[in-house]
Design a protein around this motif. Structure first.
Motif, PDB file in Angstrom:
ATOM      1  N   ALA A  94       0.832  -1.216   0.000  1.00 21.63           N
ATOM      2  CA  ALA A  94       0.000   0.000   0.000  1.00 21.63           C
ATOM      3  C   ALA A  94       0.857   1.253   0.000  1.00 21.63           C
ATOM      4  O   ALA A  94       0.517   2.264  -0.656  1.00 21.63           O
ATOM      5  CB  ALA A  94      -0.927  -0.010   1.211  1.00 21.63           C
ATOM      6  N   ASN A  95       1.968   1.196   0.697  1.00 23.18           N
ATOM      7  CA  ASN A  95       2.867   2.351   0.759  1.00 23.18           C
ATOM      8  C   ASN A  95       3.475   2.655  -0.616  1.00 23.18           C
ATOM      9  O   ASN A  95       3.646   3.819  -0.995  1.00 23.18           O
ATOM     10  CB  ASN A  95       3.967   2.100   1.777  1.00 23.18           C
ATOM     11  N   LYS A  96       3.771   1.612  -1.372  1.00 26.23           N
ATOM     12  CA  LYS A  96       4.379   1.789  -2.699  1.00 26.23           C
ATOM     13  C   LYS A  96       3.440   2.510  -3.666  1.00 26.23           C
ATOM     14  O   LYS A  96       3.900   3.195  -4.592  1.00 26.23           O
ATOM     15  CB  LYS A  96       4.779   0.434  -3.283  1.00 26.23           C
ATOM     16  N   PRO A 102      -0.934   9.148   6.719  1.00 23.66           N
ATOM     17  CA  PRO A 102       0.263   9.354   7.544  1.00 23.66           C
ATOM     18  C   PRO A 102       0.346   8.360   8.708  1.00 23.66           C
ATOM     19  O   PRO A 102       1.438   7.871   9.028  1.00 23.66           O
ATOM     20  CB  PRO A 102       0.108  10.792   8.029  1.00 23.66           C
ATOM     21  N   LEU A 103      -0.795   8.055   9.326  1.00 20.24           N
ATOM     22  CA  LEU A 103      -0.801   7.071  10.405  1.00 20.24           C
ATOM     23  C   LEU A 103      -0.446   5.688   9.870  1.00 20.24           C
ATOM     24  O   LEU A 103       0.288   4.921  10.516  1.00 20.24           O
ATOM     25  CB  LEU A 103      -2.164   7.028  11.094  1.00 20.24           C
ATOM     26  N   GLY A 104      -0.950   5.372   8.689  1.00 19.80           N
ATOM     27  CA  GLY A 104      -0.631   4.084   8.081  1.00 19.80           C
ATOM     28  C   GLY A 104       0.849   3.951   7.773  1.00 19.80           C
ATOM     29  O   GLY A 104       1.454   2.888   7.977  1.00 19.80           O
ATOM     30  N   PHE A 236      -5.562   3.513   5.657  1.00 19.17           N
ATOM     31  CA  PHE A 236      -5.528   3.516   4.188  1.00 19.17           C
ATOM     32  C   PHE A 236      -6.269   4.743   3.646  1.00 19.17           C
ATOM     33  O   PHE A 236      -7.396   5.033   4.066  1.00 19.17           O
ATOM     34  CB  PHE A 236      -6.150   2.239   3.638  1.00 19.17           C
ATOM     35  N   SER A 237      -5.640   5.419   2.720  1.00 18.69           N
ATOM     36  CA  SER A 237      -6.219   6.641   2.154  1.00 18.69           C
ATOM     37  C   SER A 237      -6.993   6.393   0.854  1.00 18.69           C
ATOM     38  O   SER A 237      -7.694   7.283   0.375  1.00 18.69           O
ATOM     39  CB  SER A 237      -5.107   7.657   1.882  1.00 18.69           C
TER      40      SER A 237
END
Length: 432
Positions: A94-96, A102-104, A236-237
Motif C-alpha cells: 500500500a505504501n508503494k 500518515p498514520l498508516g 488507508f487513504s
C-alpha cells in the motif's frame, strides 16, 4: 491472654489475606481494561510480577519441605512469522502505491522495526520469557530456602515444545545458581505428555470446527464485537485499494494480536494508539469467550474441560505423597501451556478460576483469561510439616500470590490440612 492475642492475630491475617485476594480477583471491569490495555492482550499479558504481595506467616513450628509447581512457558513471540509478515507485506504494498495515510505510514515503519526482531522467532520464547522464569525461581528459592538444601533431589519436566523446554531450563539454572549442589533432573519427553498436555476426546470434539453447540452463538458475538471500518480507514487513504486488497476483519484481528504481544518483546514499540479503547475491549471479550468455553468452565461446555487436567492432578497427588511417605523433601516442577493451566486452575477450584455462567455478556465479569494464564503463569502448592506431628499443611499460590480453595474449609487460612485437600481432590478424580 496470650491465646486471645494469637486468635486476634490469626483473624487479622485472614482478613488481610481475603482483602488481598479480593483486590486481585475482583470482578473485571471495562474501566480496568481501559486503564491497562496490556490486559486486553489476553494470554499475551506479560507476567504481572509487580502484583505479587507479601505472604502470610507460616504457622508456628512448621517448615516447608516440598513444592509442587505447574507453570506456563514464559513470554513468547506470536506463533508464526506469518502473523507479522502478511500485515507488513500489505502495508508495504500500500505504501508503494501511496495508499496509506500518515498514520498508516507510521504503522508500517513501526512494524518494519518489529520485524527485525520477530523474523524467524515465530512461537519462540522471548528474552523476557527467560527473565520471567528466572525471577519466579529466584523468588521461590528465597521464600522457601528450607526446601533447597544441599543435594536435594528435584524433578523438572516440560512438554516437548521448545519454548517450554527453554522455560524449564531457565528456571532450573536459576535455582542452581543459588545452590549448585541441587540435583535437578530435567526431562522433556512424549512419555509425560499424557499428563502435562492432555485433552480428552470429548474436549477435542467440542472444540472441533464442525462441532460444539457454542459456535454459532460465538460467531454472532464475534461479528457484533469486531468493527474494523474506523481502524482501516485511519490507515488507508485509498478506498479502491481497500476494496480490492484489504480484508478489514482479518487486518483488525492481526493488528490486535501484534499490539498485544509487543509487551513480550524487546523492541520498544506500541500499536495501541491505532485502536480505540472500546475496540480493544470488544476484541478481548471475543478471545476471552473462546478460552472460557474451550478451556475452562463456561456453562456452555458443562464442565467437561476440567477432565483435561485430571491426569495432571493425579500426578500432583502421587508426586506429593511419594515425598510425604518417604519423609523426604524436594520439588516437582512442570512446564506447559495456557491450555493446560486453565483447566488445572478450574479443577483445583482456585478462587475465581472455576465460576460458571451461560450469558456471553457476563463472561468477562466472571472469568478473565489474563488473570489465570498470563505469560509464565503458574500454580504452586507448598507443603509444610512440624516435627512430632503428622499433620501436613499446604497453601496454594497462583502467580506467586496466596489464593484460597472455597470448597475446602480451613481454620488456618491461607493454609489447609493436606488430608482435607487430598480427600477433596480424590473425590473429584473419582467423579466421572
Amino acid at each position: 491472654m496470650m491465646k486471645r492475642l494469637n486468635l486476634k492475630s490469626t483473624c487479622l491475617l485472614s482478613v488481610i489475606l481475603l482483602l488481598n485476594i479480593s483486590s486481585l480477583w475482583g470482578q473485571t471491569t471495562k474501566e480496568e481494561m481501559f486503564a491497562t490495555p496490556e490486559k486486553t492482550g489476553s494470554v499475551y499479558y506479560a507476567y504481572p510480577s509487580d502484583e505479587i504481595v507479601a505472604q502470610t506467616s507460616v504457622p508456628k513450628g512448621y517448615e516447608p519441605f516440598y513444592i509442587s509447581h505447574y507453570g506456563r512457558h514464559g513470554s513468547r513471540y506470536l506463533i508464526s512469522d506469518d502473523d507479522y509478515k502478511w500485515v507488513l507485506d500489505l502495508l508495504e504494498d500500500a505504501n508503494k502505491v501511496n495508499a496509506l495515510t500518515p498514520l498508516g505510514i507510521d504503522a508500517y515503519n513501526r512494524l518494519s522495526k518489529v520485524w527485525i526482531e520477530a523474523e524467524g522467532h515465530g512461537g519462540d520464547l522471548s528474552p523476557l520469557g527467560v527473565r520471567q522464569q528466572r525471577g519466579i525461581a529466584e523468588r521461590m528459592y528465597k521464600s522457601f530456602p528450607q526446601i533447597f538444601t544441599d543435594s536435594v533431589k528435584l524433578s523438572a519436566r516440560s512438554t516437548v515444545i521448545i519454548r517450554c523446554v527453554l522455560s524449564m531450563d531457565a528456571f532450573s539454572e536459576r535455582l542452581k545458581e543459588f545452590n549448585p549442589t541441587l540435583d535437578i533432573t530435567r526431562e522433556s519427553s512424549n512419555k509425560y505428555m499424557k499428563y502435562l498436555n492432555y485433552h480428552t476426546n470429548e474436549a477435542l470434539d467440542f472444540r472441533a470446527k464442525n462441532g460444539g453447540i457454542w459456535r454459532e452463538e460465538y460467531r454472532k458475538f464475534e461479528q457484533s464485537h469486531t468493527k474494523p471500518e474506523r481502524l482501516v480507514n485511519s490507515l488507508f487513504s485509498d478506498s479502491t485499494y481497500i476494496v480490492k486488497k484489504v480484508n478489514p476483519f482479518s487486518l483488525m484481528w492481526a493488528l490486535y494480536w501484534i499490539a498485544g504481544d509487543m509487551q513480550n518483546m524487546e523492541t520498544n514499540v506500541s500499536f495501541y494508539d491505532l485502536f480505540e479503547k472500546q475496540e480493544l475491549f470488544d476484541l478481548w471479550q471475543c478471545v476471552n469467550y473462546r478460552h472460557y468455553v474451550c478451556d475452562a468452565t463456561s456453562a456452555q461446555n458443562g464442565g467437561i474441560m476440567m477432565g483435561n487436567a485430571k491426569p495432571l492432578l493425579r500426578n500432583i497427588l502421587d508426586s506429593a505423597n511419594e515425598v510425604i511417605h518417604s519423609n523426604g523433601k524436594g520439588g516437582t516442577f512442570r512446564f506447559g501451556h495456557d491450555g493446560n493451566l486453565m483447566p488445572l486452575a478450574a479443577l483445583l477450584h482456585l478462587q475465581g478460576c472455576y465460576n460458571s455462567v451461560a450469558d456471553p455478556a457476563e463472561f468477562y465479569k466472571t472469568w478473565s483469561d489474563f488473570k489465570i494464564v498470563p505469560m509464565a503463569g503458574n500454580v504452586q502448592i507448598v507443603f509444610f510439616r512440624k516435627k512430632g506431628s503428622d499433620d501436613i499443611l499446604v497453601k496454594f499460590l497462583l502467580h506467586e500470590n496466596e489464593i484460597t480453595i472455597p470448597p475446602i474449609k480451613s481454620d488456618i487460612l491461607p493454609y489447609y490440612h493436606w488430608k482435607d485437600v487430598e480427600a477433596y481432590y480424590m473425590s473429584l478424580l473419582e467423579n466421572k
